[in-house]
Design an enzyme around this catalytic site. Structure first.
Site, PDB file in Angstrom:
ATOM      1  N   ARG A   2       0.845  -1.190   0.000  1.00 39.56           N
ATOM      2  CA  ARG A   2       0.000   0.000   0.000  1.00 39.56           C
ATOM      3  C   ARG A   2       0.875   1.233   0.000  1.00 39.56           C
ATOM      4  NH1 ARG A   2      -5.250   0.402  -0.546  1.00 39.56           N
ATOM      5  NH2 ARG A   2      -5.164   2.224   0.811  1.00 39.56           N
TER       6      ARG A   2
ATOM      7  N   LEU B  24       1.272   4.715   1.525  1.00 33.23           N
ATOM      8  CA  LEU B  24       0.765   5.249   2.793  1.00 33.23           C
ATOM      9  C   LEU B  24       0.610   6.761   2.729  1.00 33.23           C
ATOM     10  CD1 LEU B  24       3.147   3.062   4.941  1.00 33.23           C
ATOM     11  CD2 LEU B  24       0.678   2.719   4.682  1.00 33.23           C
TER      12      LEU B  24
ATOM     13  N   HIS C 270      12.816  -3.149   0.818  1.00 30.58           N
ATOM     14  CA  HIS C 270      12.549  -2.982  -0.606  1.00 30.58           C
ATOM     15  C   HIS C 270      13.533  -3.845  -1.399  1.00 30.58           C
ATOM     16  CE1 HIS C 270      11.088  -1.085  -4.221  1.00 30.58           C
ATOM     17  NE2 HIS C 270      12.349  -0.952  -4.610  1.00 30.58           N
TER      18      HIS C 270
ATOM     19  N   THR D 286       9.605   7.289   4.959  1.00 33.44           N
ATOM     20  CA  THR D 286       9.228   8.699   4.881  1.00 33.44           C
ATOM     21  C   THR D 286       8.089   8.809   3.864  1.00 33.44           C
ATOM     22  OG1 THR D 286      10.925   9.056   3.206  1.00 33.44           O
ATOM     23  CG2 THR D 286      11.531   9.567   5.485  1.00 33.44           C
TER      24      THR D 286
HETATM   25  C1  GRF Z   1       9.727  -8.694  -0.576  1.00 36.10           C
HETATM   26  O1  GRF Z   1      10.441  -8.875  -1.768  1.00 36.10           O
HETATM   27  C2  GRF Z   1       9.929  -7.312  -0.043  1.00 36.10           C
HETATM   28  O2  GRF Z   1      11.194  -6.804  -0.316  1.00 36.10           O
HETATM   29  C3  GRF Z   1       8.886  -6.521  -0.776  1.00 36.10           C
HETATM   30  O3  GRF Z   1       7.779  -7.378  -0.869  1.00 36.10           O
HETATM   31  C4  GRF Z   1       8.222  -8.730  -0.821  1.00 36.10           C
HETATM   32  C5  GRF Z   1       7.502  -9.378   0.310  1.00 36.10           C
HETATM   33  O4  GRF Z   1       7.761 -10.749   0.368  1.00 36.10           O
HETATM   34  N1  GRF Z   1       8.608  -5.280  -0.098  1.00 36.10           N
HETATM   35  P1  GRF Z   1       7.281 -11.583   1.614  1.00 36.10           P
HETATM   36  O5  GRF Z   1       5.773 -11.380   1.744  1.00 36.10           O
HETATM   37  O6  GRF Z   1       8.006 -11.087   2.816  1.00 36.10           O
HETATM   38  O7  GRF Z   1       7.616 -13.007   1.298  1.00 36.10           O
END
Ligand code: GRF
Length: 222
Positions: free
Chosen positions: A95, A97, A113, A145
């Protein structure tokens, strides 16, 4: 002696493999943080079952129940705050935010990320990295942020891009690094070792003062 652990509320939308990595780390008696709740915007998020199996309270706040982002984030905040978090951990929470929500958790909300930020913000990071021909790719844990996928960088892990990689193979290699650095970042936060200085984060107790730690082998930097 009762040890007070940092209370983490983890927000997810899907699989929950990062949640799983944090839960595993939190299973160690000397880990300074505890997951006190898992909150999802998706009722069918697979990660919810991981939390249930671990006996952790779960809450679902479906975004489809709210007319707009502001209304949704207010409802989400109310639910999250019932668990009195010290730290909000975004783990695949898909989402965008509102600035109000972000401000409410200023300096106490982190995200992971799947790229070496500031490269490849947004979605489809692995394919975009391949398309760009980068030699290194990776993942980043950062404070949240208002600007999407920005914010002071806590830790990064880099992986090499192989000639025969596709998005799947590269993504799998990155994900396994995510599972290393996210529990580490949560631990550092809980130990009170993260100090935000402008766009950077100083990790107390580390000889290397760099704000972003490139960590192909995480064991070398902890
Ligand atoms: C991961 O690749 C994370 O970096 C990104 O979304 C994915 C989530 O994977 N923000 P999971 O649900 O933790 O397996």
């Amino acid at each position: 002696m009762t040890v007070v652990k940092t209370r983490c509320v983890v927000l997810i939308s899907g699989r929950g493999s990062n949640l799983e990595a944090i839960l595993k780390a939190a299973g160690a008696p000397d880990y300074p943080a505890a997951v006190v709740a898992v909150v999802s915007n998706k009722v069918d998020a697979l990660g919810l079952q991981l939390a249930r199996d671990a006996g952790i309270p779960v809450a679902v706040v479906p975004n489809t129940d709210y007319p707009d982002r502001v209304a949704y984030d207010r409802a989400l905040q109310t639910v999250v705050d019932t668990f009195e978090p010290d730290l909000v951990v975004l783990a695949g929470f898909m989402r965008i935010l509102t600035p109000e929500f972000v401000a409410h958790y200023e300096n106490r909300m982190i995200n992971i990320h799947p790229s070496l930020l500031p490269a490849f913000t947004g979605l489809h990071t692995h394919q975009r990295a391949l398309d760009a021909g980068v030699r290194f790719h990776g993942c980043t844990v950062h404070f949240v942020t208002a600007e999407l996928d920005h914010g002071p960088i806590i830790v990064q892990a880099a992986v090499e891009v192989h000639a025969d990689d596709d998005a799947h193979s590269l993504g799998a290699r990155v994900l396994s690094e995510e599972h290393q650095i996210y529990p580490t970042a949560v631990r550092w936060f809980a130990e009170g070792r993260l100090h935000i200085a402008g766009q950077g984060v100083r990790v107390e107790g580390r000889a290397d003062p760099l704000s972003a730690v490139v960590a192909p082998r995480l064991k070398a930097i902890v």
